[in-house]
Write a protein that holds these residues in place. Structure first.
Motif, PDB file in Angstrom:
ATOM      1  N   ARG A  50     -16.027 -51.411 -17.469  1.00  0.00           N
ATOM      2  CA  ARG A  50     -16.298 -50.692 -18.823  1.00  0.00           C
ATOM      3  C   ARG A  50     -16.323 -51.804 -19.845  1.00  0.00           C
ATOM      4  NH1 ARG A  50     -18.134 -47.381 -16.189  1.00  0.00           N
ATOM      5  NH2 ARG A  50     -16.998 -45.715 -15.001  1.00  0.00           N
ATOM      6  N   VAL A  51     -17.363 -51.785 -20.883  1.00  0.00           N
ATOM      7  CA  VAL A  51     -17.464 -53.061 -21.743  1.00  0.00           C
ATOM      8  C   VAL A  51     -17.389 -52.109 -23.003  1.00  0.00           C
ATOM      9  CG1 VAL A  51     -18.483 -54.719 -20.376  1.00  0.00           C
ATOM     10  CG2 VAL A  51     -19.909 -53.207 -21.260  1.00  0.00           C
ATOM     11  N   THR A  52     -16.964 -52.776 -24.000  1.00  0.00           N
ATOM     12  CA  THR A  52     -16.984 -52.064 -25.495  1.00  0.00           C
ATOM     13  C   THR A  52     -17.735 -52.910 -26.657  1.00  0.00           C
ATOM     14  OG1 THR A  52     -14.775 -53.144 -25.973  1.00  0.00           O
ATOM     15  CG2 THR A  52     -14.901 -50.913 -24.837  1.00  0.00           C
ATOM     16  N   SER A  53     -18.403 -54.063 -26.104  1.00  0.00           N
ATOM     17  CA  SER A  53     -18.987 -54.805 -27.140  1.00  0.00           C
ATOM     18  C   SER A  53     -20.362 -55.059 -26.616  1.00  0.00           C
ATOM     19  CB  SER A  53     -18.303 -56.130 -27.395  1.00  0.00           C
ATOM     20  OG  SER A  53     -18.490 -57.190 -25.985  1.00  0.00           O
ATOM     21  N   ALA A  54     -21.205 -55.523 -27.969  1.00  0.00           N
ATOM     22  CA  ALA A  54     -22.813 -55.799 -27.589  1.00  0.00           C
ATOM     23  C   ALA A  54     -22.802 -57.031 -26.929  1.00  0.00           C
ATOM     24  CB  ALA A  54     -23.312 -55.992 -28.876  1.00  0.00           C
ATOM     25  N   PRO A  55     -23.908 -57.088 -25.736  1.00  0.00           N
ATOM     26  CA  PRO A  55     -23.957 -58.192 -24.886  1.00  0.00           C
ATOM     27  C   PRO A  55     -24.942 -59.122 -25.604  1.00  0.00           C
ATOM     28  CG  PRO A  55     -25.344 -56.640 -24.116  1.00  0.00           C
ATOM     29  CD  PRO A  55     -24.657 -55.833 -25.410  1.00  0.00           C
ATOM     30  N   VAL A  56     -24.650 -60.674 -24.865  1.00  0.00           N
ATOM     31  CA  VAL A  56     -25.785 -61.547 -25.363  1.00  0.00           C
ATOM     32  C   VAL A  56     -26.370 -62.014 -23.958  1.00  0.00           C
ATOM     33  CG1 VAL A  56     -24.435 -62.561 -27.245  1.00  0.00           C
ATOM     34  CG2 VAL A  56     -23.724 -63.343 -24.960  1.00  0.00           C
ATOM     35  N   VAL A  57     -27.502 -62.468 -24.216  1.00  0.00           N
ATOM     36  CA  VAL A  57     -28.106 -62.830 -22.850  1.00  0.00           C
ATOM     37  C   VAL A  57     -28.049 -64.586 -22.969  1.00  0.00           C
ATOM     38  CG1 VAL A  57     -30.222 -63.046 -21.742  1.00  0.00           C
ATOM     39  CG2 VAL A  57     -29.728 -60.956 -22.931  1.00  0.00           C
ATOM     40  N   GLN A  58     -27.617 -64.924 -21.510  1.00  0.00           N
ATOM     41  CA  GLN A  58     -27.888 -66.473 -21.675  1.00  0.00           C
ATOM     42  C   GLN A  58     -28.458 -66.853 -20.187  1.00  0.00           C
ATOM     43  OE1 GLN A  58     -23.809 -67.635 -21.734  1.00  0.00           O
ATOM     44  NE2 GLN A  58     -23.129 -67.189 -19.705  1.00  0.00           N
ATOM     45  N   ILE A  59     -28.977 -68.098 -20.385  1.00  0.00           N
ATOM     46  CA  ILE A  59     -29.919 -68.703 -19.473  1.00  0.00           C
ATOM     47  C   ILE A  59     -29.353 -70.012 -19.097  1.00  0.00           C
ATOM     48  CG2 ILE A  59     -32.453 -69.018 -18.841  1.00  0.00           C
ATOM     49  CD1 ILE A  59     -33.106 -67.095 -21.179  1.00  0.00           C
ATOM     50  N   ALA A  60     -29.413 -70.244 -17.770  1.00  0.00           N
ATOM     51  CA  ALA A  60     -29.018 -71.588 -17.303  1.00  0.00           C
ATOM     52  C   ALA A  60     -29.944 -72.012 -16.326  1.00  0.00           C
ATOM     53  CB  ALA A  60     -27.455 -71.570 -16.745  1.00  0.00           C
ATOM     54  N   ALA A  61     -30.065 -73.667 -16.344  1.00  0.00           N
ATOM     55  CA  ALA A  61     -30.881 -74.239 -15.415  1.00  0.00           C
ATOM     56  C   ALA A  61     -29.897 -74.787 -14.152  1.00  0.00           C
ATOM     57  CB  ALA A  61     -31.720 -75.640 -16.043  1.00  0.00           C
ATOM     58  N   ASP A  62     -29.938 -74.310 -12.989  1.00  0.00           N
ATOM     59  CA  ASP A  62     -29.316 -74.989 -11.830  1.00  0.00           C
ATOM     60  C   ASP A  62     -27.866 -74.697 -11.954  1.00  0.00           C
ATOM     61  OD1 ASP A  62     -31.799 -76.263 -11.121  1.00  0.00           O
ATOM     62  OD2 ASP A  62     -31.370 -77.923 -12.378  1.00  0.00           O
ATOM     63  N   GLY A  63     -27.411 -73.364 -12.530  1.00  0.00           N
ATOM     64  CA  GLY A  63     -26.216 -73.008 -12.478  1.00  0.00           C
ATOM     65  C   GLY A  63     -25.389 -73.714 -13.396  1.00  0.00           C
ATOM     66  N   ASN A  64     -25.913 -74.434 -14.299  1.00  0.00           N
ATOM     67  CA  ASN A  64     -25.165 -75.091 -15.295  1.00  0.00           C
ATOM     68  C   ASN A  64     -24.968 -74.366 -16.680  1.00  0.00           C
ATOM     69  OD1 ASN A  64     -23.672 -77.104 -16.886  1.00  0.00           O
ATOM     70  ND2 ASN A  64     -25.575 -78.546 -16.932  1.00  0.00           N
ATOM     71  N   TRP A  65     -23.595 -73.560 -16.495  1.00  0.00           N
ATOM     72  CA  TRP A  65     -23.503 -72.638 -17.804  1.00  0.00           C
ATOM     73  C   TRP A  65     -22.981 -73.325 -18.667  1.00  0.00           C
ATOM     74  CZ3 TRP A  65     -25.874 -68.331 -17.416  1.00  0.00           C
ATOM     75  CH2 TRP A  65     -26.382 -68.012 -16.088  1.00  0.00           C
TER      76      TRP A  65
ATOM     77  N   ARG B  73     -37.133 -56.601 -18.911  1.00  0.00           N
ATOM     78  CA  ARG B  73     -36.539 -55.305 -18.795  1.00  0.00           C
ATOM     79  C   ARG B  73     -35.256 -55.035 -19.464  1.00  0.00           C
ATOM     80  NH1 ARG B  73     -38.371 -56.576 -13.137  1.00  0.00           N
ATOM     81  NH2 ARG B  73     -36.624 -57.352 -12.823  1.00  0.00           N
ATOM     82  N   LEU B  74     -34.659 -56.000 -19.961  1.00  0.00           N
ATOM     83  CA  LEU B  74     -33.384 -55.571 -20.575  1.00  0.00           C
ATOM     84  C   LEU B  74     -33.466 -54.972 -21.780  1.00  0.00           C
ATOM     85  CD1 LEU B  74     -31.693 -59.331 -20.216  1.00  0.00           C
ATOM     86  CD2 LEU B  74     -31.197 -57.221 -19.056  1.00  0.00           C
ATOM     87  N   GLY B  75     -34.666 -54.920 -22.597  1.00  0.00           N
ATOM     88  CA  GLY B  75     -34.759 -54.171 -23.678  1.00  0.00           C
ATOM     89  C   GLY B  75     -34.209 -54.571 -24.775  1.00  0.00           C
ATOM     90  N   SER B  76     -33.735 -53.539 -25.619  1.00  0.00           N
ATOM     91  CA  SER B  76     -32.654 -53.793 -26.611  1.00  0.00           C
ATOM     92  C   SER B  76     -31.237 -54.290 -26.496  1.00  0.00           C
ATOM     93  CB  SER B  76     -32.600 -52.688 -27.666  1.00  0.00           C
ATOM     94  OG  SER B  76     -32.020 -51.669 -27.164  1.00  0.00           O
ATOM     95  N   GLY B  77     -30.845 -54.201 -25.300  1.00  0.00           N
ATOM     96  CA  GLY B  77     -29.642 -54.806 -24.691  1.00  0.00           C
ATOM     97  C   GLY B  77     -28.886 -53.541 -24.029  1.00  0.00           C
ATOM     98  N   PRO B  78     -28.611 -53.757 -22.732  1.00  0.00           N
ATOM     99  CA  PRO B  78     -28.144 -52.710 -21.775  1.00  0.00           C
ATOM    100  C   PRO B  78     -26.664 -52.588 -22.157  1.00  0.00           C
ATOM    101  CG  PRO B  78     -28.076 -54.936 -20.612  1.00  0.00           C
ATOM    102  CD  PRO B  78     -28.743 -55.202 -21.870  1.00  0.00           C
ATOM    103  N   GLY B  79     -26.591 -50.991 -21.937  1.00  0.00           N
ATOM    104  CA  GLY B  79     -25.004 -50.447 -22.490  1.00  0.00           C
ATOM    105  C   GLY B  79     -24.080 -50.674 -21.396  1.00  0.00           C
ATOM    106  N   SER B  80     -24.312 -51.032 -20.396  1.00  0.00           N
ATOM    107  CA  SER B  80     -23.175 -51.164 -19.300  1.00  0.00           C
ATOM    108  C   SER B  80     -23.662 -52.421 -18.340  1.00  0.00           C
ATOM    109  CB  SER B  80     -23.393 -50.045 -18.601  1.00  0.00           C
ATOM    110  OG  SER B  80     -24.383 -49.739 -17.401  1.00  0.00           O
ATOM    111  N   VAL B  81     -22.737 -52.861 -17.689  1.00  0.00           N
ATOM    112  CA  VAL B  81     -22.772 -53.979 -16.629  1.00  0.00           C
ATOM    113  C   VAL B  81     -23.825 -53.534 -15.362  1.00  0.00           C
ATOM    114  CG1 VAL B  81     -21.515 -55.324 -14.802  1.00  0.00           C
ATOM    115  CG2 VAL B  81     -20.479 -54.663 -16.968  1.00  0.00           C
ATOM    116  N   ALA B  82     -23.712 -52.155 -15.058  1.00  0.00           N
ATOM    117  CA  ALA B  82     -24.411 -51.551 -13.941  1.00  0.00           C
ATOM    118  C   ALA B  82     -25.721 -51.721 -14.525  1.00  0.00           C
ATOM    119  CB  ALA B  82     -24.054 -50.403 -13.461  1.00  0.00           C
TER     120      ALA B  82
END
Length: 196
Positions: free
Chosen positions: A9-24, A81-90
């Protein structure tokens, strides 16, 4: 993965992050008005092998998928497909995959959020060699850098089909400027998700 994503269960707004070669550590965090397709292509331009996208609820959870570079256009479609922000992890994971995650968890590792590579993660459970939840948590006893860490610590439930994807859950609590692994929370999470 369905169980892991559905239990969180999440209670905050998400952010999207993108990484090259798994370098978070150097991931591009996508602001709300930044065109996400351009962001994926920007990161792909720095990558040698892969591009990964995560939907991150800071301090709570994240869901991610990795694409090999020849499939970068699929990553572009996924962020669309993420749209305005998914409301859940699933929902976030399903949007990135393009379908509900049905694969079983292949392994579980624990690592430092956005410092997975520099801090190093620890695999604590594998489907082909299952152990109890307590035995899995005990595997972290030799990792003082994860027991008390400069970054939040997460348990990541990973699958490899139809492509590499994961769900991570914060299992640490702030302690001053550091984050202490909550062994009881990790044990309970493993027991609930993996039924071990």
């Amino acid at each position: 993965m369905v169980v892991a994503a559905g239990l969180i269960r999440v209670t905050s707004a998400p952010v999207v992050q993108i990484a090259a070669d798994g370098n978070w550590e150097t991931a591009l965090v996508v602001p709300g008005r930044h065109p996400r397709a351009d962001a994926v292509h920007e990161v792909a331009g720095r990558a040698r092998e892969s591009v990964a996208v995560e939907v991150l609820w800071p301090g709570q959870a994240f869901a991610g998928v990795r694409w090999p570079l020849p499939e970068v256009d699929e990553a572009v479609h996924a962020v669309g497909r993420l749209g305005s922000g998914p409301g859940s992890v699933a929902a976030g994971l399903a949007a990135l995959l393009g379908a509900e995650a049905r694969a079983e968890t292949a392994f579980v590792e624990v690592g430092a959020v956005n410092a997975w590579r520099s801090t190093g993660s620890q695999v604590i459970w594998r489907r082909e060699r299952p152990v109890t939840a307590r035995q899995a948590v005990h595997r972290l006893s030799g990792r003082p850098d994860l027991l008390l860490c400069a970054h939040p610590v997460a348990a990541e439930f990973a699958a490899t089909r139809p492509r590499s994807h994961w769900v991570g859950v914060n299992v640490s609590t702030p302690e001053g400027a550091r984050h202490r692994l909550d062994a009881d929370a990790l044990t309970a999470l493993l027991a609930a998700v993996l039924e071990i």
